[in-house]
Design an enzyme around this catalytic site. Structure first.
Site, mmCIF file in Angstrom:
data_model
loop_
_atom_site.group_PDB
_atom_site.id
_atom_site.type_symbol
_atom_site.label_atom_id
_atom_site.label_comp_id
_atom_site.label_asym_id
_atom_site.label_seq_id
_atom_site.Cartn_x
_atom_site.Cartn_y
_atom_site.Cartn_z
ATOM 1 N N ASN B 29 0.187 4.673 5.567
ATOM 2 C CA ASN B 29 0.965 5.218 6.674
ATOM 3 C C ASN B 29 0.273 6.445 7.225
ATOM 4 O OD1 ASN B 29 2.068 7.467 4.851
ATOM 5 N ND2 ASN B 29 2.847 5.623 3.845
ATOM 6 N N ASP B 76 7.185 7.455 2.257
ATOM 7 C CA ASP B 76 6.432 8.662 1.893
ATOM 8 C C ASP B 76 6.699 9.825 2.838
ATOM 9 O OD1 ASP B 76 5.011 7.574 -0.361
ATOM 10 O OD2 ASP B 76 3.806 6.416 1.042
ATOM 11 N N HIS B 95 -2.068 8.301 4.512
ATOM 12 C CA HIS B 95 -2.009 7.845 3.120
ATOM 13 C C HIS B 95 -2.449 6.382 3.101
ATOM 14 C CE1 HIS B 95 -0.815 6.891 -0.878
ATOM 15 N NE2 HIS B 95 0.236 6.196 -0.539
ATOM 16 N N HIS B 97 -4.226 3.017 0.442
ATOM 17 C CA HIS B 97 -4.485 2.524 -0.914
ATOM 18 C C HIS B 97 -5.896 1.942 -0.979
ATOM 19 C CE1 HIS B 97 -0.483 2.739 -3.006
ATOM 20 N NE2 HIS B 97 -0.146 3.021 -1.773
ATOM 21 N N HIS B 171 -1.957 7.517 -8.376
ATOM 22 C CA HIS B 171 -1.393 6.995 -7.135
ATOM 23 C C HIS B 171 -2.503 6.667 -6.135
ATOM 24 C CE1 HIS B 171 2.159 7.388 -4.090
ATOM 25 N NE2 HIS B 171 1.239 6.597 -3.634
#
Lengths: 235, 235, 235, 235
Positions: B29, B76, B95, B97, B171
């Site tokens: 995001n 988030d 953010h 991954h 994370h």
């Protein structure tokens, strides 16, 4: 659910294997299950993805009888049957040969929960089965592959609706979900999680799993009754 | 800045996550912040990238109140709020991954400055936070994620306008910048730097960081008042 | 050679960096040299590839004077000048931040000749320079980067027309060739060779280089007066 | 088979090298063999894939004489001749420089059967040859490359119609099959199997091969007279 829809659902999910690079050529198969009718639609064996059509999908019942279709179903059909019989509530199964998931299966290791990417999709390790015994392999190989998975979940007391992924030792990944689309989604998630776990262990062979309280937190925020991730609850 | 523009800026930067392969599906995001109005536009939670539209972006203020939008904002969101409150001067947060950055976060290691690719974008290691305590995780998980980052920068005396990247242990990466576009640029840089550092350590587990005088040189030629890289100064 | 052609040659080779995935964003630069005129065309500093046009290329002479162009040339221009001055016979230079080549440079290791893919493009290791001294870094960083390369070739008695690739320690790859197109070709070859050598060492940390007689054979069949590879001799 | 068809078959298979990312630039070659005529069509040496046309393919007989074609055939032509002479029943040969296969060849290691992906395509390890002797390399390099492969299969008593893949030490992969298309398919399979085996050993340097009874089972279900995989028997 109509059989036409079931075939289309299976077709779409099979194409997703190719689009997500989860297998080259025809290495993989997805089925879509209509629990009410006790019938699933599955990819025919050995047909290239660019020749697949919804009409190619083979309809099979839980005794392995072909209900409709001119082609032979996937050679892994009996594995799908065992999972549909044993894992109540699932509506789709995906088998791929994605490289990182296969590597963990070949190394015969369960995948620890190293981070939240994993925890978002399952509140525990992704189990790897034992290697199949000689007797089972000679007896009924594909059916026994299914039993390897269901026995592993039973022994480790894992809920197959919570962790929708398994690694068959020396073989590769099977994933499932409430629909065929979700089963292939879990196939893609598993590959990404296996890649991340591989890189983590390369950086630190003694890497520690995530503490259980963070695993629980991530699982709860996505999947519990109090989930607040996403626009609507889903598995 | 108009809210329409803010939503478009956030939308464009979110789409960049997918185009740069920094996350699969909806895992990531970006928000775009209007410091004057105290409002940011952020991706709605769990909406696939191919269904995103500028109008979907949710406007939120620094108290977490939804100013405009029919969808739930990213789960988030509270992490973004903490960073906007604590890191004065930033205009966007990303953010993702992405796999290599996640691997470093899962191995809970800060990324040393092994080369000039890194030094061009930050004159020091990219810090990894501690793992979150059980109390914090149970209390207010997403807000505490933000505090983990801001506390790490405070304790290590890192200027968040010099190093616009952090790894949250177990994370993954958060990055930021003067705009949403620059925050996602830093997300892509971080992934590339993490990949290079991973490969470097694989070649030589005892690899030495770059001497400080070369780190300083690269930082200065791009970011100091005497910068001579690029056509005009930028962060 | 006309300056228009020189700019187009430089432009085309710069675009090839992006097409071959040898760098993300603007991380990389190529120049094309007209030895007769003593002028080269080089990418402007910090301009995204999708905004590059042949007219953007900056014409620079071997004293560093801008002959034509409204934009600032690449910040690595002085490195290019040193190489054109010292390596007689080359017509193009490429600098990228491709990940595997950078990893070897960050590990500060020369790349041994592990196989024929390497030997086809150079009959010896690809040298990595020493790390730059503090004095040199503070003095004239980009010029000294060039000297690091030329000094390494002089000390190791490597012919820069035989091995058209170097790794600058802690930084990354520079490659060159008889034309700008060949210099970027060598950049792509170097990345592939560095990836293969990385994988080889991962499989066997004590992997042995190819025997010299096979190295010689492969070099000769492609590059000697008796070369029989390809349709016509080329470097 | 008509020569026009043979050239088209060779052309199509050569293009597949590029589409499957098994080599960059012109690094690779495929030939298609008409056993009845004793003639094969092979890629010309050093021609970029985007300039290849079916008419470019060179027709060569088993004495190495050019039967038709204006271009020089691949520099590896003599290796192809040895394999066509010694491995009765094959109709196509592929040589690539795919990175993982090259890495195993450079590490001079045969690839153990770690999983069913491998076993589906060969019921035993993929052999790596010894490094070529100096005498052989100076004598007739490309022919001796062929002999290295055929000698390895003879000594290890491997049936080249069961395992259609070899690694030449310090060089790279050669694969073959009943047609040119199947030979390049085996090239792609080999790369995938080499990648999976690489990742497996990285996870567990002491990884165990698959038990022979599972290897046999997978081979039999795809390739034995009782094969039940796919819609029709094929190699």
């Amino acid at each position: 659910m109509e059989m036409k829809t079931l075939r289309e659902e299976a077709f779409e999910a099979n194409m997703e294997i190719s689009r997500r690079n989860l297998a080259i050529y025809t290495w993989g198969n997805v089925s879509a299950f209509d629990a009410g009718a006790g019938i699933f639609a599955i990819k025919p064996s050995g047909v290239p993805y660019d020749e697949l059509k919804p009409d190619n999908m083979v309809l099979v019942d839980l005794d392995g009888k072909i209900v409709e279709g001119n082609l032979k179903p996937s050679s892994d059909t009996k594995t799908h049957i065992v999972l549909y019989r044993e894992f109540a509530g699932i509506g789709g199964i995906t088998h791929t040969h994605s490289a990182y998931a296969v590597a963990w299966a070949q190394a015969r290791r369960s995948v620890p929960v190293f981070g939240t990417t994993h925890a978002d999709h399952g509140a525990g390790e992704i189990p790897c089965t034992d290697i199949m015994s000689e007797e089972a392999a000679r007896n009924n190989y594909e059916q026994e592959t299914g039993y390897l998975i269901t026995e592993t979940f039973r022994q480790k007391r894992i809920d197959p609706l919570h962790i929708c992924m398994a690694l068959v030792a020396g073989h590769g990944p099977f994933t499932w979900g409430k629909s065929a689309a979700l089963s292939v989604y879990h196939g893609a998630v598993l590959e990404e999680v296996c890649k991340m776990a591989f890189l983590t262990l390369s950086l630190d062979p003694a890497a520690q799993p995530l503490p259980q309280y963070i695993i629980d937190k991530h699982w709860e925020r996505k999947h519990s009754p109090n989930a607040y991730y996403g626009q609507a609850p889903k598995n």
